[in-house]
Design a protein around this motif. Structure first.
Motif, PDB file in Angstrom:
ATOM      1  N   LYS A  46      15.053  16.066 -22.589  1.00  0.00           N
ATOM      2  CA  LYS A  46      14.699  16.757 -21.357  1.00  0.00           C
ATOM      3  C   LYS A  46      13.193  16.833 -21.099  1.00  0.00           C
ATOM      4  O   LYS A  46      12.775  17.110 -19.988  1.00  0.00           O
ATOM      5  CB  LYS A  46      15.278  18.172 -21.371  1.00  0.00           C
ATOM      6  N   ILE A  47      12.388  16.597 -22.122  1.00  0.00           N
ATOM      7  CA  ILE A  47      10.937  16.710 -21.989  1.00  0.00           C
ATOM      8  C   ILE A  47      10.290  15.438 -22.514  1.00  0.00           C
ATOM      9  O   ILE A  47      10.691  14.906 -23.542  1.00  0.00           O
ATOM     10  CB  ILE A  47      10.410  17.922 -22.788  1.00  0.00           C
ATOM     11  N   ASP A  48       9.297  14.943 -21.784  1.00  0.00           N
ATOM     12  CA  ASP A  48       8.563  13.761 -22.217  1.00  0.00           C
ATOM     13  C   ASP A  48       7.439  14.199 -23.158  1.00  0.00           C
ATOM     14  O   ASP A  48       6.317  14.486 -22.732  1.00  0.00           O
ATOM     15  CB  ASP A  48       7.993  13.024 -20.999  1.00  0.00           C
ATOM     16  N   ALA A  49       7.763  14.286 -24.449  1.00  0.00           N
ATOM     17  CA  ALA A  49       6.807  14.781 -25.437  1.00  0.00           C
ATOM     18  C   ALA A  49       5.589  13.875 -25.553  1.00  0.00           C
ATOM     19  O   ALA A  49       4.484  14.360 -25.783  1.00  0.00           O
ATOM     20  CB  ALA A  49       7.486  14.936 -26.793  1.00  0.00           C
ATOM     21  N   SER A  50       5.764  12.584 -25.374  1.00  0.00           N
ATOM     22  CA  SER A  50       4.615  11.683 -25.495  1.00  0.00           C
ATOM     23  C   SER A  50       3.591  11.965 -24.395  1.00  0.00           C
ATOM     24  O   SER A  50       2.376  11.987 -24.647  1.00  0.00           O
ATOM     25  CB  SER A  50       5.043  10.213 -25.474  1.00  0.00           C
ATOM     26  N   GLN A  51       4.069  12.219 -23.197  1.00  0.00           N
ATOM     27  CA  GLN A  51       3.152  12.527 -22.091  1.00  0.00           C
ATOM     28  C   GLN A  51       2.473  13.872 -22.300  1.00  0.00           C
ATOM     29  O   GLN A  51       1.274  14.011 -22.067  1.00  0.00           O
ATOM     30  CB  GLN A  51       3.901  12.504 -20.749  1.00  0.00           C
ATOM     31  N   THR A  52       3.216  14.868 -22.735  1.00  0.00           N
ATOM     32  CA  THR A  52       2.603  16.182 -22.944  1.00  0.00           C
ATOM     33  C   THR A  52       1.614  16.146 -24.105  1.00  0.00           C
ATOM     34  O   THR A  52       0.566  16.787 -24.044  1.00  0.00           O
ATOM     35  CB  THR A  52       3.672  17.278 -23.167  1.00  0.00           C
ATOM     36  N   CYS A  53       1.914  15.391 -25.149  1.00  0.00           N
ATOM     37  CA  CYS A  53       0.959  15.247 -26.258  1.00  0.00           C
ATOM     38  C   CYS A  53      -0.300  14.512 -25.799  1.00  0.00           C
ATOM     39  O   CYS A  53      -1.411  14.874 -26.194  1.00  0.00           O
ATOM     40  CB  CYS A  53       1.598  14.510 -27.438  1.00  0.00           C
ATOM     41  N   LYS A  54      -0.130  13.508 -24.964  1.00  0.00           N
ATOM     42  CA  LYS A  54      -1.291  12.792 -24.441  1.00  0.00           C
ATOM     43  C   LYS A  54      -2.171  13.726 -23.610  1.00  0.00           C
ATOM     44  O   LYS A  54      -3.395  13.734 -23.737  1.00  0.00           O
ATOM     45  CB  LYS A  54      -0.872  11.595 -23.595  1.00  0.00           C
ATOM     46  N   GLN A  55      -1.533  14.527 -22.762  1.00  0.00           N
ATOM     47  CA  GLN A  55      -2.304  15.473 -21.943  1.00  0.00           C
ATOM     48  C   GLN A  55      -3.034  16.492 -22.822  1.00  0.00           C
ATOM     49  O   GLN A  55      -4.198  16.814 -22.564  1.00  0.00           O
ATOM     50  CB  GLN A  55      -1.381  16.185 -20.947  1.00  0.00           C
ATOM     51  N   LEU A  56      -2.374  16.987 -23.848  1.00  0.00           N
ATOM     52  CA  LEU A  56      -3.014  17.932 -24.752  1.00  0.00           C
ATOM     53  C   LEU A  56      -4.158  17.257 -25.503  1.00  0.00           C
ATOM     54  O   LEU A  56      -5.232  17.843 -25.668  1.00  0.00           O
ATOM     55  CB  LEU A  56      -1.999  18.515 -25.736  1.00  0.00           C
ATOM     56  N   TYR A  57      -3.945  16.026 -25.933  1.00  0.00           N
ATOM     57  CA  TYR A  57      -5.004  15.267 -26.609  1.00  0.00           C
ATOM     58  C   TYR A  57      -6.230  15.153 -25.702  1.00  0.00           C
ATOM     59  O   TYR A  57      -7.358  15.429 -26.125  1.00  0.00           O
ATOM     60  CB  TYR A  57      -4.482  13.875 -26.985  1.00  0.00           C
ATOM     61  N   ASP A  58      -6.000  14.760 -24.451  1.00  0.00           N
ATOM     62  CA  ASP A  58      -7.111  14.612 -23.506  1.00  0.00           C
ATOM     63  C   ASP A  58      -7.826  15.946 -23.272  1.00  0.00           C
ATOM     64  O   ASP A  58      -9.051  16.000 -23.217  1.00  0.00           O
ATOM     65  CB  ASP A  58      -6.615  14.034 -22.175  1.00  0.00           C
ATOM     66  N   SER A  59      -7.048  17.029 -23.156  1.00  0.00           N
ATOM     67  CA  SER A  59      -7.636  18.359 -22.952  1.00  0.00           C
ATOM     68  C   SER A  59      -8.462  18.789 -24.156  1.00  0.00           C
ATOM     69  O   SER A  59      -9.569  19.313 -24.005  1.00  0.00           O
ATOM     70  CB  SER A  59      -6.549  19.399 -22.697  1.00  0.00           C
ATOM     71  N   LEU A  60      -7.931  18.571 -25.351  1.00  0.00           N
ATOM     72  CA  LEU A  60      -8.671  18.926 -26.571  1.00  0.00           C
ATOM     73  C   LEU A  60      -9.957  18.127 -26.691  1.00  0.00           C
ATOM     74  O   LEU A  60     -11.023  18.675 -26.985  1.00  0.00           O
ATOM     75  CB  LEU A  60      -7.811  18.682 -27.815  1.00  0.00           C
ATOM     76  N   LYS A  61      -9.831  16.842 -26.457  1.00  0.00           N
ATOM     77  CA  LYS A  61     -11.003  15.964 -26.572  1.00  0.00           C
ATOM     78  C   LYS A  61     -12.097  16.402 -25.595  1.00  0.00           C
ATOM     79  O   LYS A  61     -13.270  16.510 -25.956  1.00  0.00           O
ATOM     80  CB  LYS A  61     -10.565  14.526 -26.306  1.00  0.00           C
ATOM     81  N   GLN A  62     -11.708  16.695 -24.359  1.00  0.00           N
ATOM     82  CA  GLN A  62     -12.669  17.124 -23.336  1.00  0.00           C
ATOM     83  C   GLN A  62     -13.272  18.479 -23.698  1.00  0.00           C
ATOM     84  O   GLN A  62     -14.476  18.685 -23.582  1.00  0.00           O
ATOM     85  CB  GLN A  62     -11.976  17.172 -21.977  1.00  0.00           C
ATOM     86  N   ALA A  63     -12.444  19.412 -24.167  1.00  0.00           N
ATOM     87  CA  ALA A  63     -12.932  20.743 -24.524  1.00  0.00           C
ATOM     88  C   ALA A  63     -13.920  20.680 -25.682  1.00  0.00           C
ATOM     89  O   ALA A  63     -14.972  21.334 -25.654  1.00  0.00           O
ATOM     90  CB  ALA A  63     -11.757  21.660 -24.884  1.00  0.00           C
ATOM     91  N   HIS A  64     -13.609  19.870 -26.676  1.00  0.00           N
ATOM     92  CA  HIS A  64     -14.498  19.749 -27.832  1.00  0.00           C
ATOM     93  C   HIS A  64     -15.835  19.123 -27.436  1.00  0.00           C
ATOM     94  O   HIS A  64     -16.901  19.603 -27.853  1.00  0.00           O
ATOM     95  CB  HIS A  64     -13.835  18.930 -28.934  1.00  0.00           C
ATOM     96  N   ALA A  65     -15.786  18.092 -26.630  1.00  0.00           N
ATOM     97  CA  ALA A  65     -17.031  17.439 -26.190  1.00  0.00           C
ATOM     98  C   ALA A  65     -17.864  18.392 -25.332  1.00  0.00           C
ATOM     99  O   ALA A  65     -19.095  18.474 -25.486  1.00  0.00           O
ATOM    100  CB  ALA A  65     -16.706  16.160 -25.408  1.00  0.00           C
ATOM    101  N   SER A  66     -17.198  19.124 -24.460  1.00  0.00           N
ATOM    102  CA  SER A  66     -17.892  20.057 -23.584  1.00  0.00           C
ATOM    103  C   SER A  66     -18.568  21.168 -24.384  1.00  0.00           C
ATOM    104  O   SER A  66     -19.726  21.525 -24.126  1.00  0.00           O
ATOM    105  CB  SER A  66     -16.871  20.648 -22.602  1.00  0.00           C
ATOM    106  N   ARG A  67     -17.867  21.716 -25.355  1.00  0.00           N
ATOM    107  CA  ARG A  67     -18.444  22.787 -26.179  1.00  0.00           C
ATOM    108  C   ARG A  67     -19.606  22.278 -27.012  1.00  0.00           C
ATOM    109  O   ARG A  67     -20.641  22.937 -27.116  1.00  0.00           O
ATOM    110  CB  ARG A  67     -17.382  23.402 -27.086  1.00  0.00           C
ATOM    111  N   GLU A  68     -19.444  21.110 -27.611  1.00  0.00           N
ATOM    112  CA  GLU A  68     -20.526  20.562 -28.428  1.00  0.00           C
ATOM    113  C   GLU A  68     -21.779  20.328 -27.588  1.00  0.00           C
ATOM    114  O   GLU A  68     -22.888  20.688 -27.996  1.00  0.00           O
ATOM    115  CB  GLU A  68     -20.100  19.251 -29.097  1.00  0.00           C
ATOM    116  N   LYS A  69     -21.594  19.791 -26.405  1.00  0.00           N
ATOM    117  CA  LYS A  69     -22.730  19.556 -25.509  1.00  0.00           C
ATOM    118  C   LYS A  69     -23.397  20.871 -25.127  1.00  0.00           C
ATOM    119  O   LYS A  69     -24.625  20.999 -25.139  1.00  0.00           O
ATOM    120  CB  LYS A  69     -22.265  18.812 -24.259  1.00  0.00           C
ATOM    121  N   ALA A  70     -22.588  21.877 -24.807  1.00  0.00           N
ATOM    122  CA  ALA A  70     -23.128  23.181 -24.405  1.00  0.00           C
ATOM    123  C   ALA A  70     -23.896  23.838 -25.552  1.00  0.00           C
ATOM    124  O   ALA A  70     -24.992  24.377 -25.356  1.00  0.00           O
ATOM    125  CB  ALA A  70     -22.004  24.089 -23.927  1.00  0.00           C
ATOM    126  N   ILE A  71     -23.328  23.777 -26.757  1.00  0.00           N
ATOM    127  CA  ILE A  71     -24.000  24.375 -27.919  1.00  0.00           C
ATOM    128  C   ILE A  71     -25.324  23.668 -28.181  1.00  0.00           C
ATOM    129  O   ILE A  71     -26.358  24.309 -28.396  1.00  0.00           O
ATOM    130  CB  ILE A  71     -23.093  24.326 -29.166  1.00  0.00           C
TER     131      ILE A  71
END
Length: 144
Positions: A46-71
């Motif tokens: 019922k759920i496309d886990a591969s797509q949701t994992c990809k979206q979470l991966y992209d969100s994590l990657k962006q959040a980590h890069a954004s925080r590192e740049k800000a720090i």
């Protein structure tokens, strides 16, 4: 899960920490997020886990890069203030108020630099949980 967009304030360390706390919410909630988005065997169709994992991966990657740049931006700004205050202090060795400001800024700089180590621990924990839960659903093209 979208990463909160919080502007990092570099002048005051407590505001700096508060902003980082908000920016780290995606990492703080990753276990709950994965429990919510990765289906159990009975709901797997019922759920496309591969797509949701990809979206979470992209969100994590962006959040980590954004925080590192800000720090790092805040560290650079604080370092510049320390250097400026040192120059002023060298010209006026008897100014106790200036010495106090310099010491405070040096302390803030050290605290900000320590946040890079905290960031590494937070990121490592998130990637470990992500790999554990999404390894069967999504394989990023680059290694974590």
């Amino acid at each position: 899960m979208a990463a909160p967009s919080e502007e990092l304030t570099c002048q005051d360390f407590s505001e700096f920490q508060d902003a980082l706390r908000v920016m780290r919410q995606i990492d703080d909630r990753i276990v709950h997020e994965l429990n919510t988005i990765i289906p159990t065997a009975s709901f797997a169709g019922k759920i496309d886990a591969s797509q949701t994992c990809k979206q979470l991966y992209d969100s994590l990657k962006q959040a980590h890069a954004s925080r590192e740049k800000a720090i790092k931006t805040c560290i650079n700004q604080s370092s510049s203030r320390v250097n400026k205050l040192r120059e002023e202090r060298n010209k006026d060795m008897d100014n106790l108020a200036l010495l106090k400001r310099l010491r405070k800024e040096q302390t803030n700089l050290k605290l900000m630099q320590s946040e890079l180590n905290v960031e590494e621990v937070v990121n490592d924990r998130s990637w470990k949980v992500f790999k554990e839960r999404c390894r069967n659903h999504y394989k990023p093209s680059t290694s974590l």
